[in-house]
Scaffold this active site. Structure first.
Site, PDB file in Angstrom:
ATOM      1  CB  CYS A 132      -1.756   4.918 -10.020  1.00 27.32           C
ATOM      2  SG  CYS A 132      -3.160   4.843  -8.907  1.00 27.32           S
ATOM      3  CB  CYS A 135      -2.356   7.613  -7.417  1.00 31.28           C
ATOM      4  SG  CYS A 135      -2.436   5.838  -7.239  1.00 31.28           S
ATOM      5  CG  ASP A 136      -0.263  10.168  -9.621  1.00 35.78           C
ATOM      6  OD1 ASP A 136      -0.275  10.534  -8.429  1.00 35.78           O
ATOM      7  OD2 ASP A 136       0.524   9.319 -10.061  1.00 35.78           O
TER       8      ASP A 136
END
Ligand code: NAP
Length: 306
Positions: A132, A135-136
């Protein structure tokens, strides 16, 4: 009999539980044998509103669960292993053999990222291997990253990462993308994005607990080479957790639950929320929003039923 049984305990299921509990529906949550959903696999979450400082994924889920419990949701630490939505009350069988009857059901069983299936991928998951970018990606500012895949998800990940990383290499197993034309063109135009065609990732290489590169194999010549990188984003699709609902709920070709009206599935009284139906946004905050909608709709539907 229960008013509402909720299947799943990611952000969608737990938000549905909070809303259903506060509407006095006394929901029962089958939280699964591995509760918490995909956020249990992430480290720091910086994009869930309400936390000025980053919060760890598992900590966020623990907070959500405590919140749901505090307002009266009940939990069973079991997977649902069978459902019968053909007649009312609906029936849900848990892994321990217990069968729960429900007037309404909220399906929030989520999805999982399709993985390459390499032991090294599991070893470095959350330590340089991610599924993701939203997300990261932030952790790879100014670094080199590899995106694996040739579909829309891979292009979106690559384009997102191009705003942060020093370089983005898309490794694809063919010499043509599956992604939609518009995303392909955007990716081709982006000077930060480079394509490595006809290659598969054979191994993720690392030192201690960080990724240092990938070993690639050419799909025609079988030639093997190493590509240095700081991060690997696996973007080869997602698999919704819907096997249980085959033959009971309408699913699309990729296996996602089809919504008919609001959050209602093809079966009246069965609602769905989160990644189990949504392959577009796939964020904790959108899943939570869908969980809220599903619970409100379930409550209104139950009231109409009298
Ligand atoms: P997808 O369309 O199934 O694409 C998966 C990609 O990964 C394909 O290029 C495939 O290669 C590759 N792949 C699959 N298994 C692999 C493996 N084991 N090793 C190496 N490569 C592998 O999945 P997706 O991109 O997640 O998209 C899923 C659905 O959501 C699609 O319908 C997509 O259009 C939609 N979506 C839309 C948007 C958007 O419109 N903005 C964004 C994201 C997703 P091959 O091409 O060789 O099969």
């Amino acid at each position: 009999m229960r008013n509402v049984v909720i299947l799943g305990s990611g952000p969608a299921g737990l938000t549905a539980a909070i809303y259903a509990a506060r509407a006095n529906l006394h929901p029962l949550v089958l939280e699964g044998s591995q509760p918490g959903g995909q956020l249990m696999l992430t480290t720091e979450v910086e994009n869930f509103p309400g936390f000025a400082e980053p919060i760890l994924g598992p900590e966020l889920m623990q907070q959500m669960r405590r919140q749901a419990e505090r307002v009266g949701a009940e939990f069973v630490a079991e997977d649902a292993v069978a459902v019968d939505f053909r007649a009312r009350p609906f029936r849900v069988q848990a892994g321990n053999g217990e069968v729960y009857e429900a007037r309404a059901v909220i399906v929030a069983t989520g999805a999982r990222a399709r993985m390459l299936g390499l032991p090294s991928e599991q070893k470095y998951l959350g330590r340089g291997v991610s599924t993701c970018a939203t997300c990261d990606g932030f952790f790879f500012r100014g670094k080199r990253v590899v995106v694996v895949g040739g579909g829309d998800t891979a292009m979106e990940e690559a384009l997102y990462l191009a705003n942060l990383a020093e370089s983005v290499r898309v490794v694809h197993r063919r010499d043509q993308l599956r992604a939609s034309r518009i995303l392909q063109e955007r990716a081709f135009r982006n000077s930060k994005i480079e394509f490595v065609w006809n290659h598969v990732v054979e191994e993720i290489l690392g030192e201690d607990s960080r990724v240092t590169g990938v070993r690639l194999r050419h799909t025609h010549t079988e030639e093997v080479r190493e590509l240095p990188t700081d991060g690997v984003f696996v973007a080869i699709g997602h698999v919704p957790n819907t096997d249980l609902f085959r033959g009971q709920l309408e699913l699309d070709a990729a296996g996602y639950v089809v919504l008919k009206r609001g959050m209602m599935t093809s079966v009246e009284g069965v609602f769905a929320a989160g990644d189990v139906h949504d392959h577009t946004y796939r964020q904790a905050v959108t899943a939570a929003g869908y969980g809220c909608q599903a619970a409100i709709e379930a409550e209104r539907w139950l009231t109409q039923q009298g």
